[in-house]
Design an enzyme around this catalytic site. Sequence first.
Site, PDB file in Angstrom:
ATOM      1  N   PRO A  55       0.842  -1.154  -0.073  1.00 36.70           N
ATOM      2  CA  PRO A  55       0.006  -0.094   0.127  1.00 36.70           C
ATOM      3  C   PRO A  55       0.929   1.227  -0.028  1.00 36.70           C
ATOM      4  O   PRO A  55       0.114   2.348  -0.145  1.00 36.70           O
ATOM      5  CB  PRO A  55      -0.912  -0.296   1.431  1.00 36.70           C
ATOM      6  CG  PRO A  55       0.142  -0.768   2.253  1.00 36.70           C
ATOM      7  CD  PRO A  55       0.722  -1.999   1.361  1.00 36.70           C
ATOM      8  N   ASP A  78       3.546   1.102 -11.982  1.00 40.02           N
ATOM      9  CA  ASP A  78       2.374   1.743 -11.945  1.00 40.02           C
ATOM     10  C   ASP A  78       2.458   2.881 -10.995  1.00 40.02           C
ATOM     11  O   ASP A  78       3.146   3.251 -10.265  1.00 40.02           O
ATOM     12  CB  ASP A  78       1.159   0.864 -11.477  1.00 40.02           C
ATOM     13  CG  ASP A  78       0.794  -0.304 -12.316  1.00 40.02           C
ATOM     14  OD1 ASP A  78       1.245  -0.214 -13.604  1.00 40.02           O
ATOM     15  OD2 ASP A  78       0.155  -1.129 -12.011  1.00 40.02           O
ATOM     16  N   LYS A 100      -1.403   4.785 -14.638  1.00 40.96           N
ATOM     17  CA  LYS A 100      -2.859   4.974 -15.285  1.00 40.96           C
ATOM     18  C   LYS A 100      -3.507   5.956 -13.936  1.00 40.96           C
ATOM     19  O   LYS A 100      -3.393   5.654 -12.698  1.00 40.96           O
ATOM     20  CB  LYS A 100      -3.854   4.050 -15.415  1.00 40.96           C
ATOM     21  CG  LYS A 100      -3.142   3.058 -16.375  1.00 40.96           C
ATOM     22  CD  LYS A 100      -4.199   1.956 -16.437  1.00 40.96           C
ATOM     23  CE  LYS A 100      -3.708   1.040 -17.551  1.00 40.96           C
ATOM     24  NZ  LYS A 100      -4.395  -0.398 -17.832  1.00 40.96           N
ATOM     25  N   GLY A 131       1.286  -1.434  -7.441  1.00 38.52           N
ATOM     26  CA  GLY A 131       0.897  -1.136  -6.036  1.00 38.52           C
ATOM     27  C   GLY A 131      -0.206  -2.208  -5.429  1.00 38.52           C
ATOM     28  O   GLY A 131      -1.036  -2.734  -5.976  1.00 38.52           O
ATOM     29  N   GLY A 132      -0.127  -2.336  -4.088  1.00 38.01           N
ATOM     30  CA  GLY A 132      -0.948  -3.400  -3.518  1.00 38.01           C
ATOM     31  C   GLY A 132      -0.519  -4.719  -3.865  1.00 38.01           C
ATOM     32  O   GLY A 132       0.555  -5.117  -3.918  1.00 38.01           O
ATOM     33  N   ILE A 136      -5.409  -8.409  -6.940  1.00 42.50           N
ATOM     34  CA  ILE A 136      -6.650  -7.558  -6.534  1.00 42.50           C
ATOM     35  C   ILE A 136      -6.811  -6.132  -7.058  1.00 42.50           C
ATOM     36  O   ILE A 136      -6.054  -5.185  -6.857  1.00 42.50           O
ATOM     37  CB  ILE A 136      -6.477  -7.452  -4.875  1.00 42.50           C
ATOM     38  CG1 ILE A 136      -6.338  -8.856  -4.277  1.00 42.50           C
ATOM     39  CG2 ILE A 136      -7.767  -6.635  -4.159  1.00 42.50           C
ATOM     40  CD1 ILE A 136      -5.977  -8.690  -2.648  1.00 42.50           C
ATOM     41  N   THR A 161      -2.548  -5.926   0.055  1.00 39.08           N
ATOM     42  CA  THR A 161      -3.648  -5.108  -0.540  1.00 39.08           C
ATOM     43  C   THR A 161      -3.818  -3.710   0.248  1.00 39.08           C
ATOM     44  O   THR A 161      -3.797  -3.687   1.432  1.00 39.08           O
ATOM     45  CB  THR A 161      -4.621  -5.780  -0.922  1.00 39.08           C
ATOM     46  OG1 THR A 161      -5.589  -4.894  -1.787  1.00 39.08           O
ATOM     47  CG2 THR A 161      -5.747  -6.173   0.248  1.00 39.08           C
ATOM     48  N   ALA A 162      -4.262  -2.627  -0.434  1.00 44.91           N
ATOM     49  CA  ALA A 162      -4.743  -1.314   0.360  1.00 44.91           C
ATOM     50  C   ALA A 162      -5.473  -1.585   1.380  1.00 44.91           C
ATOM     51  O   ALA A 162      -5.544  -0.818   2.617  1.00 44.91           O
ATOM     52  CB  ALA A 162      -5.169  -0.350  -0.596  1.00 44.91           C
ATOM     53  N   MET A 217     -11.261   2.899  -5.589  1.00 43.98           N
ATOM     54  CA  MET A 217     -11.492   3.780  -6.445  1.00 43.98           C
ATOM     55  C   MET A 217     -12.743   3.992  -6.636  1.00 43.98           C
ATOM     56  O   MET A 217     -13.531   4.218  -7.601  1.00 43.98           O
ATOM     57  CB  MET A 217     -10.962   2.967  -7.973  1.00 43.98           C
ATOM     58  CG  MET A 217      -9.652   2.525  -7.922  1.00 43.98           C
ATOM     59  SD  MET A 217      -9.182   1.606  -9.412  1.00 43.98           S
ATOM     60  CE  MET A 217      -9.799  -0.108  -8.920  1.00 43.98           C
TER      61      MET A 217
END
Length: 300
Positions: A55, A78, A100, A131-132, A136, A161-162, A217
């Site tokens: 994270p 990323d 992105k 990331g994360g 996932i 994961t975050a 998101m």
Amino acid sequence: MLLRMDPIGDAGPRDLRCAGTKGSMTTFDETRYFSPQAPGASSLPAVVSLVGAGPGDPDLLTVKALRLLSQARLVVYDKLVSRAVLALVNPQADLIYVGKQSGHHTLTQDAIIELLLRLAHSGRSVLRLKGGDPYIFGRGGEEAQALAAAGIAFEVVPGITAAQGMAAACGIPLTHRDHATQVIYVTGHLRDEAGERGLELDWACLARPHQTLVIYMGIATLGHLCAQLQQHGLAADTPAAVVENATLAEQRTITGTLSNLPTLARVHAVRAPALVVVGGVVALHGQLHRDTSGRLAQTQ
């Protein structure tokens, strides 16, 4: 696709940033990166490592991820990979940024996959840093499928994961016998390469009681998310929170309810990356949140 070289720090690896989302790689240094004579190319079969960067806090990297970062010669990374994690990359490695964000993709997902395949076919082993966790909401599954179909060796290194990092960092346990017997992760922002498709979610499932809902998101659609959850049965006073930059020094946690969380997020100008958490466990934040020294922390 144009790749521009930007330094990361005075002595850091070279950072090649993709500018543009369409077209061939005619302006890229084909000899340096796509030929068998390219630096770092090997006569041995190339391996692509899909690695979770966690994270953001580099202390949360896995031991294997840290080892691969220190040995990497070429990293494709990323937007959600933190600078602190990038600082741990082998100083002699090249970095290619393919990040992105809403409304702007450095490369389409198809172009990213094409890049990985071309590099691997050229004998370049690649550390694909996400990331994360890659599997996932990281589109690691799509990249793994393409690598498998092309006969390219790959490995997947999981990351925290975050949602997991957020839970520990801000004192919101994802499960608790008194509040939640299950946890659900969903994405609140679905976009294909052509544009917006809307939120195709099972609202009745997401609005069940005694569970924790974590929305990745979801800031841009927060008002719609909260309204739909209420329309499908969750009470307006259900505890809810947004957590911005979870695990990083600039982390912010804003707590409220389904009815007022969208307003609170606007007032506090919450920006991505941020998670939305819904459920009774959010009420434990005030009791369980600690600062980095372990003391009870003040939150907004």
